[in-house]
Design an enzyme around this catalytic site. Sequence first.
Site, PDB file in Angstrom:
ATOM      1  CE1 TYR A 117      -4.307  -1.177  -0.213  1.00 39.83           C
ATOM      2  CE2 TYR A 117      -3.711  -2.635   1.587  1.00 39.83           C
ATOM      3  CZ  TYR A 117      -4.589  -2.259   0.587  1.00 39.83           C
ATOM      4  OH  TYR A 117      -5.760  -2.971   0.394  1.00 39.83           O
TER       5      TYR A 117
ATOM      6  CG  ASN B  68     -12.342  -2.163   2.615  1.00 35.33           C
ATOM      7  OD1 ASN B  68     -11.424  -2.951   2.771  1.00 35.33           O
ATOM      8  ND2 ASN B  68     -12.219  -1.057   1.899  1.00 35.33           N
TER       9      ASN B  68
HETATM   10  P1  ATP Z   1      -8.330  -1.483  -1.959  1.00 28.37           P
HETATM   11  O1  ATP Z   1      -7.108  -0.777  -2.521  1.00 28.37           O
HETATM   12  O2  ATP Z   1      -8.097  -2.084  -0.607  1.00 28.37           O
HETATM   13  O3  ATP Z   1      -8.919  -2.430  -2.945  1.00 28.37           O
HETATM   14  P2  ATP Z   1      -9.958   0.721  -2.714  1.00 28.37           P
HETATM   15  O4  ATP Z   1      -9.180   0.681  -3.991  1.00 28.37           O
HETATM   16  O5  ATP Z   1     -11.435   0.610  -2.816  1.00 28.37           O
HETATM   17  O6  ATP Z   1      -9.480  -0.404  -1.730  1.00 28.37           O
HETATM   18  P3  ATP Z   1      -8.207   2.825  -1.822  1.00 28.37           P
HETATM   19  O7  ATP Z   1      -8.534   4.253  -2.047  1.00 28.37           O
HETATM   20  O8  ATP Z   1      -7.182   2.187  -2.687  1.00 28.37           O
HETATM   21  O9  ATP Z   1      -9.602   2.023  -1.905  1.00 28.37           O
HETATM   22  O10 ATP Z   1      -7.814   2.662  -0.292  1.00 28.37           O
HETATM   23  C1  ATP Z   1      -7.105   1.509   0.156  1.00 28.37           C
HETATM   24  C2  ATP Z   1      -7.675   1.073   1.476  1.00 28.37           C
HETATM   25  O11 ATP Z   1      -7.396   2.075   2.440  1.00 28.37           O
HETATM   26  C3  ATP Z   1      -9.186   0.913   1.479  1.00 28.37           C
HETATM   27  O12 ATP Z   1      -9.614  -0.366   1.109  1.00 28.37           O
HETATM   28  C4  ATP Z   1      -9.534   1.201   2.920  1.00 28.37           C
HETATM   29  O13 ATP Z   1      -9.434   0.030   3.717  1.00 28.37           O
HETATM   30  C5  ATP Z   1      -8.478   2.199   3.332  1.00 28.37           C
HETATM   31  N1  ATP Z   1      -9.038   3.548   3.241  1.00 28.37           N
HETATM   32  C6  ATP Z   1      -9.272   4.270   2.134  1.00 28.37           C
HETATM   33  N2  ATP Z   1      -9.785   5.477   2.417  1.00 28.37           N
HETATM   34  C7  ATP Z   1      -9.883   5.518   3.766  1.00 28.37           C
HETATM   35  C8  ATP Z   1     -10.342   6.478   4.694  1.00 28.37           C
HETATM   36  N3  ATP Z   1     -10.791   7.670   4.304  1.00 28.37           N
HETATM   37  N4  ATP Z   1     -10.292   6.154   6.010  1.00 28.37           N
HETATM   38  C9  ATP Z   1      -9.824   4.971   6.424  1.00 28.37           C
HETATM   39  N5  ATP Z   1      -9.368   4.008   5.595  1.00 28.37           N
HETATM   40  C10 ATP Z   1      -9.413   4.265   4.286  1.00 28.37           C
END
Ligand code: ATP
Length: 137
Positions: free
Chosen positions: A49, A112
């Site tokens: 990440y 999530n």
């Molecule tokens: P992922 O990358 O896990 O598939 P995503 O692409 O839907 O999820 P991203 O924007 O890439 O979302 O964010 C990565 C992860 O960081 C999210 O899955 C979530 O668990 C966490 N995250 C994102 N935004 C927030 C936030 N505003 N507050 C807390 N955690 C967040």
Amino acid sequence: MEQTLSIIKPDAVKKGVIGKIVDRFESNGLRVAAMKKMQLDAKKAGDFYAVHAERPFYGELVEFMTSGPVVVMVLEGEGAMAKNRDLMGATNPKEAAKGTIRADFADSIDANAVHGSDSVENAANEIKFFFSKEEIV
Ligand code: ATP
Ligand code: MG
């Protein structure tokens, strides 16, 4: 055939819904080309990440992703990246459409249930991050 990376996150593994989530993929035309259960350490989760390193939630994200085992998969099929994102639903389960994995199995924006690559280019890099060529069949 297009490939994408999927991770069943620690919350969903703890709930015992690995099979139910994999069923969503297989029932919707995605084939499991690789799969392993593993415990991420802070280095591996942090590197995965790294794009979010400057975000305020980065520390919690890494902590959550290392809080228990995950299941990492390569999914394959026509338009696999976008199809997986559709099946997952919005990042925040409260905003996720009815019948999506996050609407049905996720509790919060942190916990999530699943990760999915967000572009075909990122998918290729994420697949390489977790799997050797020999592990993808
Ligand atoms: P992922 O990358 O896990 O598939 P995503 O692409 O839907 O999820 P991203 O924007 O890439 O979302 O964010 C990565 C992860 O960081 C999210 O899955 C979530 O668990 C966490 N995250 C994102 N935004 C927030 C936030 N505003 N507050 C807390 N955690 C967040
Ligand atoms: Mg993302």
